[in-house]
Design an enzyme around this catalytic site. Structure first.
Site, PDB file in Angstrom:
ATOM      1  N   ASP A  43      -3.493   0.641   2.876  1.00 47.96           N
ATOM      2  CA  ASP A  43      -2.530   1.400   4.054  1.00 47.96           C
ATOM      3  C   ASP A  43      -1.295   0.719   3.594  1.00 47.96           C
ATOM      4  O   ASP A  43      -0.623  -0.379   3.753  1.00 47.96           O
ATOM      5  CB  ASP A  43      -2.785   0.795   5.544  1.00 47.96           C
ATOM      6  CG  ASP A  43      -1.739   1.440   6.415  1.00 47.96           C
ATOM      7  OD1 ASP A  43      -1.289   2.569   6.160  1.00 47.96           O
ATOM      8  OD2 ASP A  43      -1.458   0.852   7.400  1.00 47.96           O
ATOM      9  N   GLU A  97      -3.022   6.072   1.662  1.00 51.01           N
ATOM     10  CA  GLU A  97      -2.596   6.998   2.548  1.00 51.01           C
ATOM     11  C   GLU A  97      -1.478   7.632   2.184  1.00 51.01           C
ATOM     12  O   GLU A  97      -0.516   7.037   1.332  1.00 51.01           O
ATOM     13  CB  GLU A  97      -2.269   6.337   3.768  1.00 51.01           C
ATOM     14  CG  GLU A  97      -1.811   7.581   4.988  1.00 51.01           C
ATOM     15  CD  GLU A  97      -1.680   6.596   6.281  1.00 51.01           C
ATOM     16  OE1 GLU A  97      -2.105   7.173   7.273  1.00 51.01           O
ATOM     17  OE2 GLU A  97      -0.965   5.592   6.223  1.00 51.01           O
ATOM     18  N   ASP A 121      -3.188  -2.467  10.427  1.00 40.84           N
ATOM     19  CA  ASP A 121      -3.036  -2.059   9.093  1.00 40.84           C
ATOM     20  C   ASP A 121      -4.224  -2.410   8.276  1.00 40.84           C
ATOM     21  O   ASP A 121      -4.609  -1.770   7.314  1.00 40.84           O
ATOM     22  CB  ASP A 121      -1.743  -2.841   8.571  1.00 40.84           C
ATOM     23  CG  ASP A 121      -0.544  -2.927   9.251  1.00 40.84           C
ATOM     24  OD1 ASP A 121       0.080  -1.629   9.172  1.00 40.84           O
ATOM     25  OD2 ASP A 121      -0.169  -3.694  10.011  1.00 40.84           O
TER      26      ASP A 121
END
Length: 176
Positions: free
Chosen positions: A21, A82, A155
């Site tokens: 992330d 991502e 996260d």
């Protein structure tokens, strides 16, 4: 119709995914291994933090060094990361974009295949619903993977979800 498959698909049972992330203050990192068990195994997870007190280029260097360390220690086959969505804060978007570039560069340099997923793709893979909220994702992740330790941040949990998305997507792709 013929679907070409990369080397990534050759041995799905011996696969490790590095899920990230991206960020520049906090970076969620997870290494997930596909096993013959019913659930995948969380090998490693962490929320790596950089200090706002150091120059931005040093923060990027620290991120690159941490990604390299994790790659060398856990030897993943692929990176799942991502994709960015634009927000109203352009300064944050630019910083995350630069950090994301360092992460992708490190993975590519180490021979990892790279998979990118949007937030709705991750939500669909984890919850079955592309507009799921954070709570739905948080509730589903422990049902999909064995987690032996306490997850310390959103996260870190997001990095696990991103890694699970890659495994789910590749499982589906192998059936084509």
């Amino acid at each position: 119709m013929h679907f070409e498959k990369s080397y990534f698909y050759e041995d799905i049972l011996n696969m490790k995914i590095l899920g990230i992330d991206p960020g520049f203050e906090r970076i969620g990192i997870a290494v997930i291994e596909k096993t013959e068990k019913t659930k995948d195994v969380l090998v490693y997870s962490n929320c790596f933090k950089t200090s706002a007190k150091i120059p931005f280029h040093e923060r990027l260097t620290a991120i690159g060094n941490e990604v390299e360390r994790v790659i060398k220690k856990y030897k993943p086959n692929a990176l799942a990361i991502e994709k960015l969505y634009f927000t109203t804060n352009q300064k944050t978007v630019m910083g995350v974009s630069e950090a994301r570039g360092v992460i992708v560069y490190s993975a590519s340099r180490n021979g990892l295949e790279i998979f990118e997923y949007t937030p709705p793709q991750i939500k669909v893979a984890v919850t079955g619903y592309g507009k799921a909220d954070k709570r739905m994702v948080m509730d589903m992740v422990p049902k999909l993977i064995n987690i032996d330790n306490t997850i310390g941040s959103d996260d870190e949990l997001d990095a696990i979800a991103i890694g699970l998305t890659a495994l789910a997507s590749e499982r589906f792709s192998t059936a084509l």
